[in-house]
Design an enzyme around this catalytic site. Structure first.
Site, mmCIF file in Angstrom:
data_model
loop_
_atom_site.group_PDB
_atom_site.id
_atom_site.type_symbol
_atom_site.label_atom_id
_atom_site.label_comp_id
_atom_site.label_asym_id
_atom_site.label_seq_id
_atom_site.Cartn_x
_atom_site.Cartn_y
_atom_site.Cartn_z
ATOM 1 C CG PHE A 196 29.149 46.177 36.732
ATOM 2 C CD1 PHE A 196 29.925 45.519 37.665
ATOM 3 C CD2 PHE A 196 28.145 47.024 37.191
ATOM 4 C CE1 PHE A 196 29.715 45.700 39.020
ATOM 5 C CE2 PHE A 196 27.925 47.211 38.544
ATOM 6 C CZ PHE A 196 28.716 46.548 39.462
ATOM 7 C CG ASN A 220 32.844 47.420 24.897
ATOM 8 O OD1 ASN A 220 32.091 48.392 25.010
ATOM 9 N ND2 ASN A 220 32.548 46.235 25.395
ATOM 10 C CB SER A 280 40.337 43.258 36.363
ATOM 11 O OG SER A 280 40.983 42.012 36.290
ATOM 12 C CE1 TYR A 311 38.526 42.674 31.346
ATOM 13 C CE2 TYR A 311 40.171 41.607 32.728
ATOM 14 C CZ TYR A 311 38.923 42.182 32.582
ATOM 15 O OH TYR A 311 38.087 42.272 33.668
ATOM 16 C CE LYS A 336 37.505 45.852 33.049
ATOM 17 N NZ LYS A 336 36.164 46.370 33.313
#
Ligand code: UFG
Length: 329
Positions: free
Chosen positions: A73, A92, A117, A141, A145
């Protein structure tokens, strides 16, 4: 009983999954830098306070515990911030995730569950969105993913890892037993912002009132965080019994506009909630609604809290009891 390394297990979704793992007699090992997560949220699970980039600590963790599977997560997850600081997100969410995956492989771990997501889809071409919808993320973002999903697929193609990637739509609500809730700083998510306005006053900005939707505001598919947690347990069981790797959407299949969410919150709280039309937030698609038929069919997932009223109600109970979030409650 399985021992599960849960990165980001002190965060909002991660902590709800940890609670469910403990309830089902698994042993979660939470690995979290507590930058956005909360110590109070991990219950009796073992907590290793460290950053995902800390290779030494990660290695020590894999050495110290007989880890059977990884649930991943830990991530930076603010869409707006990702536009301003893309490299932070690629480092990250991609680089650190690849290092984690490689280390898991090195330690002989075969099963990996990834927190993905709806942001991978970008602006949808059709609603509801199924997993085969094209992925054209509109912000870094979502890109991160999507890239890591491709990395997982690459690992799986080489026979190095089995994985399930769960594409959440809008995670919302709180643990119905009242132990856990949503506490971000800064808070950017609609439901907690609306409930804080109900609690403390203040005006909710509506980001965009001129979208091509029935009332002009953005439409989202809100899914209860405990239902998300259950999906992770089903994914784990599926991989443990030798099931195929795969990607699954998680939503309820119902879209609610920002204005409908505010109206629901007014009903649930019995309070007036002030709102003001504001400019659009960059990167926000007009409508995101999931088809979750695949996970219902293949993993037998069935949400226990599908209606928005209940989702908001559980969130409201938590916010009322924790007006200042975890620490100061
Ligand atoms: N919104 C407001 N006012 C606010 C906060 C939010 O109008 O004060 C609106 C947003 O513009 C959006 C809707 O409420 O239309 C929901 O916003 P959230 O921030 O709660 O959630 P998002 O849909 O932006 O984000 C979710 C996930 C992300 C994921 C994204 C994909 O939380 O992880 O969907 O677009 F990346």
């Amino acid at each position: 009983m399985s021992t599960i390394l849960v990165t980001g297990g002190a965060g909002y979704v991660g902590s709800h999954v940890v609670k469910e793992l403990l309830r089902q007699n698994h042993r979660p090992i939470v690995y979290d830098n507590l930058q956005t997560g909360h110590k109070e949220a991990v219950n009796d699970a073992i907590l290793i306070e460290a950053d995902l980039s800390d290779q030494e600590k990660l290695r020590e963790t894999f050495h110290s515990y007989p880890i059977d599977a990884v649930m991943h997560f830990a991530a930076d997850c603010l869409v707006g911030e990702s536009v301003k600081e893309p490299l932070k997100y690629f480092n990250n969410n991609v680089k650190n995730s690849i290092q984690l995956l490689e280390m898991a492989y090195e330690f002989g771990i075969k099963n990996f569950i990834f927190s993905s997501s709806a942001a991978v889809y970008g602006e949808p071409e059709k609603i509801p969105i199924s997993e085969d919808h094209p992925c054209l993320p509109t912000n870094p973002y979502g890109e991160t993913k999507w890239i890591f999903e491709k990395v997982l697929k690459g690992f799986q193609d080489l026979g190095r890892m089995n994985y399930i990637s769960l594409r959440y739509f809008n995670a919302a609500g709180a643990d119905p037993e009242g132990d856990l809730g949503e506490d971000h700083l800064p808070e950017t998510h609609l439901i907690p912002i609306v409930l804080r306005a109900a609690l403390n006053g203040g005006v909710v900005p509506i980001y965009g009132v001129d979208y091509d939707t029935p009332d002009g505001t953005c439409v989202r598919d809100y899914i209860h965080v405990t239902d998300l947690a259950q999906a992770h347990i089903l994914a784990l069981k599926h991989l443990e019994r030798g099931g195929n790797s795969g990607i699954y959407n998680l939503g309820n299949g119902n879209g609610f506009s920002v204005k409908e969410v505010i109206e629901t919150a007014k009903r649930v709280t019995g309070k007036e909630i002030a709102q003001i039309g504001s400019g659009r937030r960059p990167g926000d698609p007009a409508r995101l609604v999931a088809s979750s038929e695949k996970i219902r069919r293949e993993l037998k997932w069935a949400p226990a809290y599908p209606d928005l009223e209940t989702i908001v109600e559980t969130a409201w109970q938590w916010h009322r009891k924790h007006p200042n979030g975890y620490e100061k409650s």
